[in-house]
Design a protein around this motif. Structure first.
Motif, mmCIF file in Angstrom:
data_model
loop_
_atom_site.group_PDB
_atom_site.id
_atom_site.type_symbol
_atom_site.label_atom_id
_atom_site.label_comp_id
_atom_site.label_asym_id
_atom_site.label_seq_id
_atom_site.Cartn_x
_atom_site.Cartn_y
_atom_site.Cartn_z
ATOM 1 N N GLU A 26 56.803 39.397 42.783
ATOM 2 C CA GLU A 26 56.876 39.906 41.414
ATOM 3 C C GLU A 26 58.249 39.610 40.831
ATOM 4 O OE1 GLU A 26 55.884 43.970 41.231
ATOM 5 O OE2 GLU A 26 53.854 43.723 42.037
ATOM 6 N N ARG B 178 43.942 36.164 47.356
ATOM 7 C CA ARG B 178 45.040 36.347 46.415
ATOM 8 C C ARG B 178 45.442 35.020 45.780
ATOM 9 N NH1 ARG B 178 47.149 41.376 46.513
ATOM 10 N NH2 ARG B 178 46.651 42.674 48.324
ATOM 11 N N ARG C 221 45.108 33.950 41.830
ATOM 12 C CA ARG C 221 46.246 33.396 41.080
ATOM 13 C C ARG C 221 45.864 32.081 40.408
ATOM 14 N NH1 ARG C 221 49.103 29.545 42.698
ATOM 15 N NH2 ARG C 221 48.428 29.828 44.869
ATOM 16 N N CYS D 296 43.594 32.682 37.401
ATOM 17 C CA CYS D 296 44.324 33.287 36.280
ATOM 18 C C CYS D 296 45.170 32.259 35.541
ATOM 19 C CB CYS D 296 45.203 34.436 36.781
ATOM 20 S SG CYS D 296 44.275 35.885 37.352
ATOM 21 N N SER E 236 39.318 40.337 41.979
ATOM 22 C CA SER E 236 40.162 41.507 41.717
ATOM 23 C C SER E 236 39.551 42.755 42.333
ATOM 24 C CB SER E 236 40.345 41.694 40.211
ATOM 25 O OG SER E 236 40.993 40.578 39.639
ATOM 26 N N LEU F 296 40.102 42.730 46.011
ATOM 27 C CA LEU F 296 41.504 42.995 46.346
ATOM 28 C C LEU F 296 41.945 44.377 45.880
ATOM 29 C CD1 LEU F 296 42.967 39.501 45.436
ATOM 30 C CD2 LEU F 296 42.626 40.428 47.721
ATOM 31 N N ARG F 297 40.988 45.225 45.586
ATOM 32 C CA ARG F 297 41.264 46.606 45.175
ATOM 33 C C ARG F 297 42.114 46.663 43.895
ATOM 34 N NH1 ARG F 297 41.582 46.638 50.793
ATOM 35 N NH2 ARG F 297 40.025 47.974 51.815
ATOM 36 N N GLN F 298 41.711 45.831 42.935
ATOM 37 C CA GLN F 298 42.324 45.856 41.610
ATOM 38 C C GLN F 298 41.213 46.088 40.576
ATOM 39 O OE1 GLN F 298 44.483 42.193 41.048
ATOM 40 N NE2 GLN F 298 45.636 42.427 42.954
ATOM 41 N N ASP G 111 40.983 47.750 37.814
ATOM 42 C CA ASP G 111 41.314 47.668 36.390
ATOM 43 C C ASP G 111 41.273 46.228 35.906
ATOM 44 O OD1 ASP G 111 41.654 50.385 36.304
ATOM 45 O OD2 ASP G 111 43.805 50.298 36.728
ATOM 46 N N ASN G 112 41.846 45.320 36.686
ATOM 47 C CA ASN G 112 41.784 43.905 36.319
ATOM 48 C C ASN G 112 40.356 43.391 36.360
ATOM 49 O OD1 ASN G 112 44.570 43.903 36.076
ATOM 50 N ND2 ASN G 112 44.912 43.179 38.171
#
Length: 1389
Positions: free
Chosen positions: A105, A576, A580, A583, A609, A612-614, A616-617
Motif C-alpha cells: 500500500e 490477489r 490486481r 482492476c 474480491s 479474498l474476503r473483500q 464491499d468491493n
C-alpha cells in the motif's frame, strides 16, 4: 516490461555467476549453527565483491573483473537423470514466492495520460523479479552447458577438531568421490581438477587461538598460502550489552531458504498421492475457464461454493510476517568485525584462489584449442565426418534423439570450446566468450546437435550485448532461433523461458518494446501444463507493460493482455494478483461502450474480491454489472443478479447500515415529476370539473408558453398594466423541461406528489414491494436529522427492459430464489448542463435543479371550478347560456377573481351596468332565450330604436375579465354560481379554448401572491349563416330625406345565406332583428319590411337606410359612446346594447379590428392637410351590423329554438364585408431580381379624389313650352354640391363641357346653359351648397342635363391634384311643345 531495480547488465551478469560448493565437517557445522546459519548461508550476504579483480587472457592482456558475485551452495547429491522441466517442489516454491510478494500500500505507481485515457498502474513488479531470480537459481544443471557447474569446493573444518588435517583429507576424498565415482548426477562439476580451498573455522569463544594459528601454519605448508584460509568468528559474547544493535544482512536471503525448506516439507509429507497440479486446481476453484468466457452453467450459486473453499495454504507459507520469524537471531554470535572477516575471506578466496584457477584453466583450454587448430581444417573436418570425432551417437532415455541429437563425450573438442567460452563469460571476458560461442555454434549446427547449438546461440547473443567499448549489434535472431529450438525441437520449456527472460530484458533496454512483447507472448501457452499458468500469467503481465511503455502507448493491448494475465493468475491460484490485473484493465474498458468486456471484468473482480474476503468491493463490482446497459442473455443476467444478491446479503448481515444503496431498478432521475397541490375532484352529476393540471398530462412547450402569457395578462391587469419584475409563472408540475432554477413554493398541509420513473435494464423481471418516499424537513435553516417516510405503495410489476413511472415506486413479480433484500436509492437530479463560459464548455458542469427542494408557505386559498349545462357543440355564432360554480375548499378566504382566455370572444359573465331594468318578456322566458327582450308591435316603415351606451361598460383592454361575485370575496367553504353566456366561434371546426382563473388571498404580503386554475374545453362549431353586407351613397338630396336627423343617407344591403345545408337537424333560420352599433352611423329604416324573414331556402336580401350623425364623443375623448340602433323584424325587440348581445359585439374579432380605427379617426384640423387621410375619411363608414337569428332544430322528436348573432363591420363605402373570416390566400412566387428597379412614379389618387364631392341636379322631369310663340325655352335647374370629406375643398364648375359619352349621344344635346358658365367655390367640411342654373332649349325633345363638369381638390393642395368628379346617372328632361291656346294664363307649366 515494468521497471526493475537492477539494470539489464547487472541482471544478466547475476544470472550467470561462478558456482562454489561447500563441504563442512560436523564440528564446523556446529560452530556455524550457533548463528542459526550453515556455512553457505553465512557467506551469502558477502558474496558480491566490492573491489575489482584482474586476470590475464591468453594473449597476456589484463582483463578487469568488476562487480563480481559468486554463488556458494551446500553440496546436495541426487541421483537420476536431468529433466527438461521443474520438479513439483520447485514449481511450488515459485508459486509461493509470487504469492508472498504482493504490492505494498502506498507503493510507487505510474500515472499516465494518453489520449483520453488516464491510467494508474504499478511502476514496478517485484513479484516478477522475485520469480525470475528464484527461477534462474532453481534451474537444474544441464550437460550441454557449464555455467551452473561448480568451479570450486570449500572444505571447512573447525579448529576444535582433534586432527584438522585428517578432516580436510576426509572432505577432500568425499568431494573426489562425489565428482568422479559416477554415482551422482548432481551436483555437476565444471572441470575434472576442481579447485579445493581449505578453510579453518575458528570459534573465538571456545577454541584455542594459538592452536588455530599453529594448524593454519601447517595448512599453509601443505596447501600453500593461496589455497587455505583461517576464518575467525563468533567473537560476540552474551555478556555484551544487550542494547547493541547488530545489522542482520541475512534476512533478505534466508526468506527464500525458508520458503524452500517449507516447500520441501510439504512435498515430502504428501502421502495421498495427489499431484501438485491437483492442488493448484483445488485452489483455482471454479474460475478455471477462458479469460473472455462467462460461465453461465456453473455461475449459479458459485459464490456459495467459493466462500467455503479455503484458498489459503498453511498460514506460515502465506504470511510474510511468519516467514521471517527468528530473523533477528541470525548471526547472534557475530560482531561487526566478524562481518569484516567473512567479507575479507570471500574476497581472498575469489582473488587469490578462484580467479587464478579460472585464468589457469582458460590458458590450458586455449592451448589445447590452438594446438588443434594447427592441423589442417579440412583434414580435421574430414576426420570428424569419417570417424565421428570420438562422439558417441547414443540415445538418452529421457531425451530422444530428435531432441538432443548427438551426445558429446567430455573430451570432445566442441565441449572444450564451450567450456572455454563459459569460463570467459564468467570472468567478464565477453569478446573472447562471443568468439568461442560463435565457433561452437557452427560446429554444433554442422553436427545437428540442436540442444548444444541453441545454448551456444543464446550465450553468443548475451555476450554480444555485454561487450564493452564499441559493442556489436545485439543479434536478436540468435535468441529467436534458440527459443524456437528449445521449445519445438528440444521440448525444454525451462531453457526456453530463461532465454526469453534474458532476451526480453535486453530488448526492453534498447526500447524495442514491441519485439519484447511479441517474444513474451510466444512463451505463453494454453496447453494445460503444471507450470504453464503461473509462467504465462507473469509473462503476459510483462507483455502488457511493454505495450504501455511504448513511444505511442497501446492502451487497449495493455488492458487485453492484463485480462489474460489475470485469468492465468486465477488459474494458478494467485487470486490477489488476478484481482490486481483485472482492476488495472478496468481503467481502459470502463465507460467505453465495451459492455460485454466490462461485464466480464466486473464479474471476475466481484468473485475474486468476495473470495479474498473483500465483500464491499465485490458489491461495487456486481453493482456495476447491473446498472450498465447489459447485452448479456437473460440467463447470464440472472446469474449476475443471483451473485449480487448473495454478496449483498452477506454485506448487510455484517454491516450496521439499515438501508444501503440498491442498484436496481434504475431511476431516471431527470424524468422525475413533482406535482404540487390537491388532486382535483371529478365531475359530480351534471357538474363538469375544471381540468386544471394532472400527472396524466404530457408537458408541451407551446402550451406552457400560452399559459404563461395568460398569467402575465392577469398579473398585469392587477398591477395597472405592468408585470412586476419578480414575476414567476406558476408551475404546478415540474419536470426536466420546466424552469427549476428556483425553489418551488408549496402550501402547508397540501400534498406534494413525486412521480419517479423506474427502468429495469435487465431481461429478468424484478419484484419490488413496500416502496415509500423518504424526506427531510428543515425549519428556518436548521436541518432535521430524522427521516420521514410516506405510506408504502402496493406491489407492482416491471418486466424485462420496461420503463414505468409511478408516484413513488414500481416493479415486477418474478423473484430469484426468494432472495429478498431491502435497501434504498437516493433521488438526485442534475440540472441542465452549463454552456455559457469557456470553462463550462471545456468541462461538464450542471446547473442547479431544485424541483425536489420546495419552500413551504403559509396557508393559501384553494378554489375549485365546476361548469353546468356547458355545451360541447355549437353553431357558428350561437348564443348559449351556461352556469359556472366557484368553490373555496380551503380555510382561507379568496378575492380578486379574474379569468383570461385564449378566446375572450367565446364567453361573457355580463355586467350589471349594461343590463336594462326593463322586465323580461314572457315570450323570452317561455323559450328560455339568452337575450333581454321587449315585446313590441311590428309596424311597417318604423324607424330604429336607439340606445347610447359607453364602451367602457363592455371593453376589456387587456382581455382579462373580472368575475362579478358578491362582495368580490369568497369565504372559506363558500360557493357561488354565476351565469355564463357562450357564443359559438365564427369559424367551423374543433376549437381548443383555454381558461385561466386567477384569485388571491385576502391576506397580503405572502410568498405566493396569487394562485391560478386552468381549464381547457373543446368546442365543435358547425356552420350556420353567412352574411354579406355593403353600403353605397344615396343619390337623394339631403332636403328630400324623410327626417332631419342627418345631413345625408347611405343605403345598406344585407345578403344572408343559409350555409347549414349539411346539418339535418336544423330546419330553418329566421332573422329576428338587425341592429347597428357605431359612433357616427346608425341604421335608420328598413326598406322592404313586408318580405319574409325566414331563410329555410338559400338566400335572403335585406335593404336598410343608414344615416350619419354627430356624436357627443366628438368633443370628449375621455368617454367614447356607441349608439345601438335596433330594427326588429318580429314581435319582440332584443336589446342589443345589453348582455349578452353587447358583450359579444365588443368581443367579436371583426369589432376588435374596427374599434382601434374608429378611436383614431376623430376629426382634427391637421388631418385635412394629408390628402391620403382626406380620401380615406371621405369613404369611411364605421358601421357595425348585428344580425340576430333564430334556428329551429328538431332533436329527439322535439323542436328546439336556437339563438345566435353574427357581426359584420362595414368600414368603407362600396366595399363588401362578410361575417365569415376570409381565407388567407397563398402568396404568389416572386421571381428574383438582380437589378434594382427604379421607384414607381407618384400617381395622384384621381379615383379617390373623385369621391370628395357628391353632385345632384334638381329639375322638373317634364317641361312644356310654346316654341311657336317663344323659340327659347329657359328651364331652372338646381345643382346641389355636397362635401363628403372632413376637409375644406375648392370646387370648379365648368358648364361649357360637352360630354362625348355614348349615353349622352343617344339623347338630344342641343341645349345650352344660360348665364355664368364657370364657378369657383369653396366648400367647408360636410357642407351642402345649392347652385341655381338655367338651361336654354331651342326645340322640344329629351335632353340630358348631366353635362356640367366639376373639379375639386383640397384647399391646401396644389392645382395638380385637381380632378374631375364622377358624374351621376343621366339626368333626362322632356321638353314638350304646345300651342298658345293650351298655355295657362300665368305662362307656367
Amino acid at each position: 516490461m515494468a521497471q526493475c531495480v537492477q539494470s539489464v547488465q547487472e541482471f544478466v551478469q547475476d544470472s550467470f555467476v561462478p558456482m562454489v560448493a561447500v563441504l563442512c565437517s560436523e564440528e564446523a557445522d556446529r560452530v556455524t549453527r550457533k548463528n542459526n546459519l550453515n556455512f553457505a548461508e553465512l557467506l551469502r550476504p558477502f558474496c558480491r565483491l566490492t573491489s575489482e579483480g584482474h586476470i590475464r587472457d591468453p594473449n597476456n592482456q589484463v582483463q578487469v573483473v568488476k562487480n563480481l558475485r559468486i554463488c556458494v551452495n551446500k553440496v546436495v547429491t541426487s541421483e537420476g537423470t536431468t529433466s527438461a522441466a521443474l520438479n513439483p517442489a520447485q514449481r511450488l516454491l515459485l508459486n509461493e514466492v509470487v504469492l508472498s510478494c504482493q504490492p505494498q500500500e502506498g507503493a510507487v505507481t505510474n500515472v499516465m495520460t494518453t489520449g483520453d485515457y488516464e491510467l494508474n498502474f504499478s511502476a514496478t513488479t517485484p513479484w516478477f523479479e522475485a520469480y525470475r531470480e528464484n527461477f534462474l537459481q532453481s534451474m537444474p544443471a544441464a550437460d550441454h552447458e557449464f555455467l551452473n557447474h561448480y568451479l570450486a569446493c570449500l572444505l571447512v573444518v573447525s579448529s576444535t577438531e582433534a586432527v584438522p588435517v585428517e578432516q580436510f583429507l576426509k572432505l577432500s576424498q568425499e568431494q573426489h568421490r562425489i565428482q568422479h565415482s559416477g554415482e551422482y548426477t548432481n551436483p555437476k562439476w565444471f572441470i575434472p581438477n576442481t579447485l579445493k580451498y581449505y578453510v579453518l573455522l575458528h570459534d573465538t569463544s571456545e577454541g584455542d587461538e594459538q592452536r588455530a594459528d599453529a594448524v593454519y601454519e601447517d595448512m599453509k605448508q601443505r596447501y600453500g598460502p593461496q589455497g587455505c584460509y583461517l576464518l575467525k568468528m563468533n567473537s560476540r559474547t552474551f555478556s555484551a550489552e544487550k542494547d547493541e544493535q547488530i545489522p542482520d544482512p541475512w534476512s533478505q536471503y534466508l526468506h527464500k531458504n525458508i520458503l524452500r525448506n517449507q516447500v520441501s516439507t510439504v512435498t515430502l509429507s504428501k502421502c495421498t498421492g495427489r499431484s501438485l497440479s491437483s492442488d493448484v486446481n483445488c485452489m483455482s476453484g471454479s474460475l478455471e475457464n477462458h479469460a473472455l468466457q462467462l460461465d453461465t452453467a456453473n455461475s449459479s450459486g458459485s459464490l456459495n461454493t467459493l466462500s467455503a473453499v479455503n484458498t489459503d495454504l498453511k498460514k506460515g507459507a502465506r504470511d510474510p510476517d511468519v516467514l521471517v520469524v527468528g530473523a533477528g537471531s541470525h548471526g547472534a554470535c557475530l560482531t561487526l568485525n566478524d562481518h569484516d572477516h567473512i567479507r575479507q575471506f570471500v574476497q581472498e578466496f575469489t582473488f587469490r584462489g578462484l580467479l587464478p584457477h579460472l585464468e589457469k584453466n582458460i590458458r590450458q583450454l586455449n592451448d589445447q584449442l590452438v594446438s588443434r587448430k594447427g592441423l589442417s581444417r579440412s583434414l580435421f573436418t574430414a576426420t570428424k565426418k569419417w570417424f565421428g570425432g570420438g562422439k558417441v551417437p547414443e540415445k538418452n532415455i529421457s531425451e530422444p534423439k530428435s531432441t538432443c541429437g548427438l551426445l558429446y563425450p567430455p573430451e570432445a573438442p566442441e565441449l572444450q570450446i564451450r567450456k572455454m567460452a563459459d569460463l570467459c563469460f564468467l570472468v567478464q571476458h565477453y569478446e573472447l566468450a562471443y568468439s568461442c560461442y560463435h565457433t561452437a555454434k557452427k560446429d554444433f549446427l554442422s553436427d545437428q546437435a540442436m540442444l548444444y547449438a541453441a545454448g551456444a546461440l543464446e550465450m553468443a547473443a548475451v555476450s554480444a550485448f555485454l561487450q564493452g567499448g564499441a559493442p556489436r549489434p545485439y543479434p536478436a535472431h540468435y535468441m529467436d532461433t534458440a527459443i524456437q529450438t528449445y521449445k519445438d525441437v528440444c521440448k525444454n520449456m525451462v531453457l526456453a523461458e530463461r532465454c526469453a527472460l534474458l532476451s526480453a530484458e535486453i530488448l526492453k533496454s534498447q526500447g524495442k518494446y514491441s519485439d519484447a512483447a511479441t517474444l513474451l507472448i510466444k512463451m505463453t501457452s494454453e496447453v494445460r501444463k503444471p507450470d504453464s499458468d503461473l509462467r504465462s500469467a507473469l509473462l503476459l503481465e510483462q507483455a502488457a507493460h511493454c505495450f504501455i511503455n511504448m513511444r505511442n502507448p497501446m492502451v487497449r493491448k495493455f488492458a487485453f493482455h492484463m485480462i489474460l494475465a489475470g485469468h492465468r493468475f486465477s488459474k494458478a491460484g494467485q487470486r490477489r494478483h488476478a484481482l490486481r490485473c483485472y482492476c488495472q484493465a478496468m481503467q481502459v474498458y470502463k465507460d467505453r461502450g465495451w459492455s460485454l468486456a466490462e461485464d466480464h471484468i466486473n464479474f471476475t473482480i466481484g468473485r475474486q474480491s468476495f473470495t479474498l474476503r473483500q465483500p464491499d468491493n465485490a458489491v461495487i463490482a456486481f453493482r456495476q454489472i447491473l446498472i450498465n446497459d447489459s447485452r448479456q442473455t437473460a440467463t447470464q443476467q440472472g446469474a449476475f443478479l443471483r451473485e449480487y444478491l448473495y454478496v449483498y446479503k452477506s454485506v448487510i448481515g455484517a454491516s450496521d447500515i439499515s438501508l444501503p444503496q440498491l442498484p436496481l431498478p434504475c431511476i431516471n432521475s431527470s424524468a422525475t415529476r413533482v406535482y404540487f397541490g390537491h388532486e382535483r375532484r371529478l365531475a359530480e352529476g351534471e357538474k363538469q370539473a375544471a381540468t386544471h393540471v394532472s400527472l396524466d398530462q404530457e408537458y408541451d412547450q407551446d402550451s406552457s408558453a400560452m399559459w404563461c402569457h395568460l398569467e402575465e395578462q392577469l398579473v398585469a391587469s392587477v398591477n395597472r398594466g405592468i408585470v412586476p419584475a419578480n414575476f414567476q409563472p406558476t408551475q404546478y408540475c415540474l419536470n426536466n423541461q420546466t424552469d427549476n432554477l428556483r425553489h418551488p413554493l408549496a402550501v402547508v398541509e397540501e400534498p406534494i406528489i413525486v412521480e419517479v420513473t423506474f427502468k429495469n435494464p435487465l431481461k429478468v423481471s424484478l419484484a419490488l414491494s413496500n416502496l415509500s418516499l423518504l424526506w427531510k424537513f428543515s425549519s428556518d435553516g436548521t436541518s432535521s436529522s430524522k427521516e420521514t417516510k410516506t405510506e408504502d405503495l402496493t406491489e407492482e410489476t416491471i418486466t424485462n427492459e420496461e420503463t414505468t413511472a409511478v408516484g413513488v415506486g414500481n416493479v415486477g413479480h418474478q423473484t430469484l430464489d426468494l432472495m429478498v433484500v431491502r435497501g434504498r436509492q437516493n433521488l438526485k437530479i442534475l440540472g441542465p448542463r452549463l454552456n455559457l463560459t469557456k470553462e463550462d464548455k471545456m468541462l461538464i458542469r450542471h446547473g442547479p435543479d431544485r424541483r425536489l427542494d420546495p419552500i413551504i408557505t403559509p396557508p393559501m386559498p384553494l378554489m375549485e371550478v365546476f361548469f353546468l349545462q356547458f355545451p360541447t357543440a355549437l353553431l357558428c355564432g350561437e348564443i348559449r347560456k351556461a352556469y359556472v360554480e366557484f368553490c373555496n375548499v380551503s380555510g382561507v378566504a379568496l378575492c380578486g377573481l379574474r379569468v383570461a382566455s385564449t378566446h375572450p370572444d367565446f364567453f361573457t359573465f355580463g355586467s350589471q351596468a349594461t343590463t336594462p331594468l326593463t322586465p323580461i318578456s314572457p315570450n323570452s322566458a317561455e323559450n328560455c332565450s339568452a337575450y333581454k327582450t321587449l315585446a313590441t308591435a311590428l309596424q311597417p316603415g318604423s324607424v330604429a330604436s336607439e340606445v347610447l351606451v359607453s364602451a367602457d361598460d363592455f371593453s376589456q383592454p387587456s382581455g382579462v375579465i373580472e368575475i362579478p361575485i358578491d362582495g368580490n370575496t369568497l369565504q372559506s367553504g363558500e360557493s357561488t354560481q354565476l351565469p355564463l353566456w357562450l357564443r359559438g366561434p365564427d369559424e367551423e371546426g374543433v376549437h381548443e379554448i383555454n381558461f385561466l382563473f386567477y384569485y388571491e388571498s385576502t391576506e397580503k404580503g405572502l410568498k405566493i401572491s396569487h394562485r391560478v386554475l386552468r381549464h381547457t374545453v373543446f368546442i365543435c362549431a358547425s356552420r350556420s349563416l353567412s352574411v354579406q353586407a355593403s353600403a353605397c351613397r344615396s343619390s337623394v338630396p339631403p332636403h328630400h330625406c324623410l327626417d332631419d336627423k342627418g345631413s345625408g343617407g347611405t343605403l345598406v344591403f344585407v345578403d344572408v345565406e343559409n350555409i347549414n345545408t349539411s346539418e339535418g337537424g336544423v330546419r330553418e333560420f329566421h332573422i329576428v332583428q338587425v341592429s347597428s352599433s357605431s359612433q357616427h352611423w346608425r341604421l335608420h329604416k328598413y326598406i322592404n319590411p313586408d318580405k319574409d324573414k325566414g331563410l329555410s331556402g338559400i338566400m335572403g336580401h335585406l335593404c336598410f337606410i343608414s344615416s350619419w350623425f354627430i356624436s357627443i364623443s366628438k368633443y370628449s375623448l375621455l368617454c367614447i359612446k356607441y349608439t345601438f340602433a335596433d330594427l326588429n323584424l318580429g314581435n319582440e325587440r332584443i336589446i342589443s346594447s345589453s348582455t349578452p348581445c353587447g358583450d359579444f359585439f365588443f368581443r367579436s374579432s371583426s369589432r376588435t379590428s374596427s374599434i382601434g380605427k374608429s378611436q383614431g379617426s376623430l376629426p382634427t384640423e391637421d388631418r385635412g392637410s394629408d390628402i391620403t387621410n382626406i380620401v380615406k375619411k371621405c369613404n369611411e363608414l364605421d358601421l357595425n351590423i348585428i344580425i340576430i337569428w333564430k334556428a329551429y332544430v328538431v332533436e329527439d322528436n322535439k323542436q328546439l329554438i336556437l339563438e345566435g348573432q353574427l357581426h359584420v363591420a362595414l368600414q368603407t363605402i362600396g366595399k363588401e364585408a362578410s361575417s365569415l373570416t376570409p381565407k388567407e390566400e397563398a402568396q404568389e412566387m416572386v421571381l428574383l431580381k438582380f437589378k434594382s428597379e427604379l421607384p414607381p412614379p407618384v400617381v395622384l389618387p384621381c379615383a379617390e379624389l373623385s369621391q370628395l364631392i357628391k353632385t345632384n341636379l334638381h329639375y322638373p322631369e317634364t317641361y312644356t313650352h310654346p316654341f311657336v310663340q317663344d323659340s327659347l325655352c329657359l328651364v331652372p335647374v338646381t345643382l346641389t354640391l355636397s362635401n363628403c370629406s372632413l376637409a375644406q375643398v375648392d370646387v370648379i364648375i365648368d358648364l361649357k363641357h360637352k360630354s362625348s359619352s355614348p349615353e349622352s349621344l343617344e339623347v338630344h344635346s342641343s341645349f345650352a346653359w344660360v348665364g355664368q358658365t364657370q364657378y369657383k367655390l369653396q366648400l367647408k367640411p360636410q357642407e351642402v351648397l345649392g347652385l341655381s342654373l338655367q338651361a336654354c332649349f331651342l326645340r322640344a325633345g329629351v335632353y340630358n342635363l348631366n353635362t356640367p363638369q366639376v373639379f375639386a381638390k383640397p384647399s391646401e393642395q396644389s392645382a395638380m391634384c385637381e380632378t374631375s368628379q364622377q358624374t351621376a346617372s343621366p339626368a333626362l328632361i322632356i321638353i314638350n311643345n304646345t300651342c298658345d291656346a293650351c298655355w295657362p294664363a300665368d305662362g307656367t307649366t
